[in-house]
Design a protein around this motif. Structure first.
Motif, PDB file in Angstrom:
ATOM      1  N   GLY A   1      53.847  42.239  22.460  1.00 30.62           N
ATOM      2  CA  GLY A   1      53.767  43.639  22.042  1.00 30.62           C
ATOM      3  C   GLY A   1      53.660  43.812  20.544  1.00 30.62           C
ATOM      4  N   SER A   2      54.363  42.971  19.764  1.00 29.74           N
ATOM      5  CA  SER A   2      54.341  43.117  18.307  1.00 29.74           C
ATOM      6  C   SER A   2      53.800  41.875  17.609  1.00 29.74           C
ATOM      7  CB  SER A   2      55.750  43.376  17.751  1.00 29.74           C
ATOM      8  OG  SER A   2      56.429  44.304  18.526  1.00 29.74           O
ATOM      9  N   GLY A   3      53.577  40.804  18.361  1.00 29.72           N
ATOM     10  CA  GLY A   3      53.088  39.572  17.737  1.00 29.72           C
ATOM     11  C   GLY A   3      54.122  38.916  16.848  1.00 29.72           C
ATOM     12  N   SER A   4      55.413  39.258  17.088  1.00 31.08           N
ATOM     13  CA  SER A   4      56.449  38.665  16.244  1.00 31.08           C
ATOM     14  C   SER A   4      57.628  38.222  17.103  1.00 31.08           C
ATOM     15  CB  SER A   4      56.918  39.681  15.201  1.00 31.08           C
ATOM     16  OG  SER A   4      57.412  40.825  15.858  1.00 31.08           O
ATOM     17  N   LEU A   5      58.530  37.442  16.510  1.00 37.97           N
ATOM     18  CA  LEU A   5      59.774  37.062  17.172  1.00 37.97           C
ATOM     19  C   LEU A   5      60.894  37.245  16.175  1.00 37.97           C
ATOM     20  CD1 LEU A   5      58.823  33.835  19.165  1.00 37.97           C
ATOM     21  CD2 LEU A   5      59.328  36.084  20.098  1.00 37.97           C
ATOM     22  N   LEU A   6      61.950  37.969  16.550  1.00 38.43           N
ATOM     23  CA  LEU A   6      63.059  38.292  15.647  1.00 38.43           C
ATOM     24  C   LEU A   6      62.544  38.923  14.352  1.00 38.43           C
ATOM     25  CD1 LEU A   6      65.419  35.222  16.095  1.00 38.43           C
ATOM     26  CD2 LEU A   6      65.884  37.584  16.748  1.00 38.43           C
ATOM     27  N   GLY A   7      61.424  39.632  14.443  1.00 41.04           N
ATOM     28  CA  GLY A   7      60.885  40.310  13.277  1.00 41.04           C
ATOM     29  C   GLY A   7      59.911  39.473  12.449  1.00 41.04           C
ATOM     30  N   PHE A   8      59.825  38.155  12.713  1.00 46.41           N
ATOM     31  CA  PHE A   8      58.884  37.325  11.959  1.00 46.41           C
ATOM     32  C   PHE A   8      57.549  37.256  12.685  1.00 46.41           C
ATOM     33  CE2 PHE A   8      63.069  35.600  10.832  1.00 46.41           C
ATOM     34  CZ  PHE A   8      63.004  35.760   9.464  1.00 46.41           C
ATOM     35  N   LYS A   9      56.465  37.438  11.949  1.00 47.49           N
ATOM     36  CA  LYS A   9      55.124  37.343  12.547  1.00 47.49           C
ATOM     37  C   LYS A   9      54.895  35.915  13.015  1.00 47.49           C
ATOM     38  CE  LYS A   9      53.130  41.361  12.239  1.00 47.49           C
ATOM     39  NZ  LYS A   9      53.117  41.956  13.554  1.00 47.49           N
ATOM     40  N   VAL A  10      54.554  35.731  14.281  1.00 47.33           N
ATOM     41  CA  VAL A  10      54.278  34.370  14.742  1.00 47.33           C
ATOM     42  C   VAL A  10      52.807  34.194  15.121  1.00 47.33           C
ATOM     43  CG1 VAL A  10      56.580  33.705  15.501  1.00 47.33           C
ATOM     44  CG2 VAL A  10      55.129  34.980  17.038  1.00 47.33           C
ATOM     45  N   ILE A  11      52.142  35.315  15.413  1.00 45.48           N
ATOM     46  CA  ILE A  11      50.724  35.199  15.721  1.00 45.48           C
ATOM     47  C   ILE A  11      49.956  35.324  14.407  1.00 45.48           C
ATOM     48  CG2 ILE A  11      48.775  36.254  16.953  1.00 45.48           C
ATOM     49  CD1 ILE A  11      50.696  37.007  19.152  1.00 45.48           C
ATOM     50  N   PRO A  12      49.250  34.273  14.005  1.00 45.39           N
ATOM     51  CA  PRO A  12      48.615  34.279  12.682  1.00 45.39           C
ATOM     52  C   PRO A  12      47.523  35.344  12.560  1.00 45.39           C
ATOM     53  CG  PRO A  12      47.970  32.343  13.945  1.00 45.39           C
ATOM     54  CD  PRO A  12      49.019  33.034  14.739  1.00 45.39           C
ATOM     55  N   GLN A  13      47.320  35.777  11.323  1.00 47.84           N
ATOM     56  CA  GLN A  13      46.351  36.828  11.042  1.00 47.84           C
ATOM     57  C   GLN A  13      44.959  36.450  11.536  1.00 47.84           C
ATOM     58  OE1 GLN A  13      47.274  39.823   9.924  1.00 47.84           O
ATOM     59  NE2 GLN A  13      45.160  40.482  10.233  1.00 47.84           N
ATOM     60  N   SER A  14      44.636  35.148  11.494  1.00 49.78           N
ATOM     61  CA  SER A  14      43.285  34.714  11.882  1.00 49.78           C
ATOM     62  C   SER A  14      42.993  35.061  13.339  1.00 49.78           C
ATOM     63  CB  SER A  14      43.135  33.209  11.648  1.00 49.78           C
ATOM     64  OG  SER A  14      44.163  32.523  12.325  1.00 49.78           O
ATOM     65  N   VAL A  15      44.060  35.042  14.184  1.00 49.77           N
ATOM     66  CA  VAL A  15      43.867  35.384  15.590  1.00 49.77           C
ATOM     67  C   VAL A  15      43.493  36.870  15.721  1.00 49.77           C
ATOM     68  CG1 VAL A  15      44.952  35.431  17.867  1.00 49.77           C
ATOM     69  CG2 VAL A  15      45.507  33.607  16.258  1.00 49.77           C
ATOM     70  N   TYR A  16      44.164  37.715  14.900  1.00 49.34           N
ATOM     71  CA  TYR A  16      43.849  39.148  14.915  1.00 49.34           C
ATOM     72  C   TYR A  16      42.425  39.379  14.423  1.00 49.34           C
ATOM     73  CZ  TYR A  16      48.744  40.308  15.691  1.00 49.34           C
ATOM     74  OH  TYR A  16      49.997  40.426  16.216  1.00 49.34           O
ATOM     75  N   ASP A  17      42.055  38.608  13.376  1.00 49.52           N
ATOM     76  CA  ASP A  17      40.707  38.746  12.822  1.00 49.52           C
ATOM     77  C   ASP A  17      39.663  38.402  13.867  1.00 49.52           C
ATOM     78  OD1 ASP A  17      41.895  39.503  10.519  1.00 49.52           O
ATOM     79  OD2 ASP A  17      41.749  37.546   9.532  1.00 49.52           O
ATOM     80  N   ALA A  18      40.028  37.487  14.776  1.00 50.67           N
ATOM     81  CA  ALA A  18      39.083  37.073  15.821  1.00 50.67           C
ATOM     82  C   ALA A  18      39.006  38.097  16.960  1.00 50.67           C
ATOM     83  CB  ALA A  18      39.479  35.707  16.361  1.00 50.67           C
ATOM     84  N   GLY A  19      39.753  39.202  16.829  1.00 48.68           N
ATOM     85  CA  GLY A  19      39.619  40.260  17.831  1.00 48.68           C
ATOM     86  C   GLY A  19      40.824  40.441  18.738  1.00 48.68           C
ATOM     87  N   TYR A  20      41.888  39.648  18.522  1.00 50.05           N
ATOM     88  CA  TYR A  20      43.085  39.786  19.355  1.00 50.05           C
ATOM     89  C   TYR A  20      43.828  41.061  18.974  1.00 50.05           C
ATOM     90  CZ  TYR A  20      47.771  38.840  21.170  1.00 50.05           C
ATOM     91  OH  TYR A  20      48.978  38.943  21.808  1.00 50.05           O
ATOM     92  N   MET A  21      44.417  41.747  19.974  1.00 53.79           N
ATOM     93  CA  MET A  21      45.199  42.940  19.669  1.00 53.79           C
ATOM     94  C   MET A  21      46.562  42.863  20.340  1.00 53.79           C
ATOM     95  SD  MET A  21      42.472  46.001  19.994  1.00 53.79           S
ATOM     96  CE  MET A  21      43.574  47.384  19.862  1.00 53.79           C
ATOM     97  N   ASN A  22      47.588  43.453  19.683  1.00 52.36           N
ATOM     98  CA  ASN A  22      48.898  43.541  20.326  1.00 52.36           C
ATOM     99  C   ASN A  22      48.796  44.444  21.550  1.00 52.36           C
ATOM    100  OD1 ASN A  22      50.357  41.940  18.575  1.00 52.36           O
ATOM    101  ND2 ASN A  22      50.671  43.635  17.141  1.00 52.36           N
ATOM    102  N   ASN A  23      49.522  44.083  22.591  1.00 53.02           N
ATOM    103  CA  ASN A  23      49.483  44.871  23.812  1.00 53.02           C
ATOM    104  C   ASN A  23      50.507  46.007  23.740  1.00 53.02           C
ATOM    105  OD1 ASN A  23      49.569  45.868  26.366  1.00 53.02           O
ATOM    106  ND2 ASN A  23      49.488  43.871  27.371  1.00 53.02           N
ATOM    107  N   GLY A  24      50.018  47.225  23.532  1.00 48.44           N
ATOM    108  CA  GLY A  24      50.915  48.370  23.391  1.00 48.44           C
ATOM    109  C   GLY A  24      51.747  48.634  24.639  1.00 48.44           C
ATOM    110  N   LEU A  25      51.199  48.277  25.797  1.00 47.30           N
ATOM    111  CA  LEU A  25      51.908  48.508  27.059  1.00 47.30           C
ATOM    112  C   LEU A  25      53.216  47.721  27.106  1.00 47.30           C
ATOM    113  CD1 LEU A  25      51.784  49.872  29.830  1.00 47.30           C
ATOM    114  CD2 LEU A  25      50.587  47.855  30.690  1.00 47.30           C
ATOM    115  N   MET A  26      53.243  46.554  26.418  1.00 49.02           N
ATOM    116  CA  MET A  26      54.452  45.718  26.397  1.00 49.02           C
ATOM    117  C   MET A  26      55.642  46.479  25.805  1.00 49.02           C
ATOM    118  SD  MET A  26      54.501  42.686  27.554  1.00 49.02           S
ATOM    119  CE  MET A  26      53.294  41.784  28.504  1.00 49.02           C
ATOM    120  N   MET A  27      55.334  47.458  24.921  1.00 43.77           N
ATOM    121  CA  MET A  27      56.396  48.205  24.265  1.00 43.77           C
ATOM    122  C   MET A  27      56.976  49.286  25.179  1.00 43.77           C
ATOM    123  SD  MET A  27      57.316  47.362  21.479  1.00 43.77           S
ATOM    124  CE  MET A  27      56.986  45.839  20.681  1.00 43.77           C
ATOM    125  N   MET A  28      56.238  49.641  26.223  1.00 45.55           N
ATOM    126  CA  MET A  28      56.685  50.708  27.118  1.00 45.55           C
ATOM    127  C   MET A  28      57.726  50.173  28.113  1.00 45.55           C
ATOM    128  SD  MET A  28      54.736  53.218  26.204  1.00 45.55           S
ATOM    129  CE  MET A  28      53.177  53.591  25.434  1.00 45.55           C
TER     130      MET A  28
END
Lengths: 210, 239
Positions: A158-185
């Protein structure tokens, strides 16, 4: 000290972690599993707080179990739990202010957690203090690990992070990956809990109904 | 002993309630001072957060005394009512908001950052589930925003609660609250799909529309109270 780690005590502790898990098998405490699991940190603190409170209220109720008038036993249990929760929340406010602000209403809501009343009524009322303490720890940990597992999946996807630290690298987002907003619901927590129950039952054939 | 007897039950309940009440009262009064100190320290941290100061592991109270050079209490006509030490800090802003607009005592914290004056305004409002609050630091021109801080009591984690995090708070920096004619205009918090394209618009939080709109309303209501203060030019002598 053989009594401390007798077979029964061991079973009392290990049972709630898997075969008799409060969330996945008894389906108790689901409400807070939905509310605090969108991030890992509140889920961890919530798990620890519930463990402490269920263990100590188990001990207190177990110590006074023979004196409790049967007709008001639920009220007595509730008063003990409410008093402990209030003390924990006051102590957090005094010595861990930041954590208490972060958890806000959830700490108070521990009072309404069905696991507490369930364990007090089902176990502490008819067992000795030590076993009750172990039972509280077992159920607390059983609750906590499911919360942490759900929060892990929700925060990671949902946020691409664990305990507040970003774990999914920016390059993955640049390649078109998006956080899943539904995970937050909240519904997603139910779906993840359902998946855990599914895996759990598939691996433990004796939990399946005939 | 017969524990089911009525008399026993009533005595048991009474004794239990008295013991628990005494215990809680004891805990509460024993921890009262530490808690009040925490609340005050937290307020100082929040005020400093609007100045974009990283407080990680530092003594917030000392930094507060270093940055906040003056505190003012003004009325709706921007007349200074009080400027003694901690006069603004002592104001209960929520109580002031309950009064009629002409009777309110409004706190302003004057800070010096790298030799430049910043004015910090207080805000309080209502979010989706409970209260929200914050501080906005304005630059010397009393128009552009230098920094902001928002927090909340019980907004949904991951949704409305995102207002308490840096990405949202940073989006206010360099935005303006006064229109071209220098009258109060406030900010618009947009739905996430509408990209902000002027200095009066900021991006809302996806999934947190009600909270975002509550922030917009809070900024309008609270910063609007200081209208007369914005009219006083710095050279003209706010001080």
């Amino acid at each position: 000290m053989s009594k401390l780690i007798s077979e029964k005590t061991k079973e009392v502790f290990l049972g709630p972690l898997s075969k008799n898990n409060p969330i996945t098998v008894q389906v108790l405490g689901i409400c807070s599993a939905l509310a605090v699991t969108s991030k890992l940190e509140p889920a961890l603190v919530m798990g620890i707080s519930v463990t402490i409170i269920v263990a100590f209220s188990n001990v207190i109720i177990s110590l006074i179990r023979n004196t409790i008038p049967n007709r008001i036993r639920i009220i007595v249990q509730l008063v003990v739990v409410a008093a402990l929760v209030t003390v924990v929340s006051e102590i957090l406010k005094a010595y861990a202010y930041d954590v208490s602000v972060q958890l806000s209403v959830y700490i108070g809501l521990i009072i309404t957690n069905c696991i507490l009343m369930g364990r007090l009524e089902a176990f502490a009322m008819s067992n000795k203090p030590w076993e009750s303490f172990v039972d509280g720890l077992g159920n607390g940990f059983g609750y906590a690990w499911i919360l942490v597992a759900v929060a892990f999946v929700r925060e990671l996807l949902g946020s691409g992070s664990l305990l507040g630290f970003k774990v999914i690298p920016q390059s993955v987002y640049d390649a078109g990956y998006m956080n899943n907003g539904l995970m937050m619901m909240p519904p997603m927590a139910l779906i993840i809990v359902a998946c855990i129950i599914w895996i759990h039952r598939a691996r433990n054939k004796d939990l399946q109904e005939k | 002993m017969n524990t089911n007897n009525n008399g026993y039950t009533i005595i048991y309940a009474t004794v239990m309630v008295v013991i628990v009440a005494l215990m809680l009262a004891l805990v509460s009064s024993a921890l009262k001072d530490t808690q009040t100190a925490n609340v005050e320290l937290d307020k100082k941290k929040q005020i400093l957060a609007s100045l974009n100061i990283d407080l990680e592991g530092k003594d917030a109270a000392a930094i507060y005394n270093e940055y906040i050079v003056e505190e003012l209490v003004i009325n709706h006509k921007a007349e200074i009512l009080d400027s003694t030490e901690f006069c603004a800090f002592k104001i209960d802003f929520l109580k002031e908001l309950a009064k009629a607009e002409t009777e309110r005592e409004l706190p302003i914290y004057v800070a010096k950052v790298d030799g430049k004056t910043k004015y910090i305004m207080s805000m309080k409002g209502t979010g989706l589930w409970g209260p929200i609050w914050g501080y906005v630091a304005l630059n010397e021109d009393k128009n552009s925003i230098y920094g902001s801080y928002f927090s909340h009591a019980s907004e949904t984690p991951g949704l409305g609660a995102e207002i308490a995090y840096k990405p949202f708070q940073k989006s206010l920096i360099d935005k303006k609250i006064l229109g071209a004619d220098l009258t109060f205009k406030s900010l618009l918090v947009l739905k996430p799909d509408n990209k902000p394209n002027s200095e009066y618009e900021i991006d809302g939080i996806s999934g947190g529309t009600i909270t975002s709109k509550a922030v917009e309303k809070m900024i309008f209501n609270c910063l609007g109270q200081y209208k007369a203060f914005y009219d006083i030019k710095v050279e003209g002598g706010a001080k």
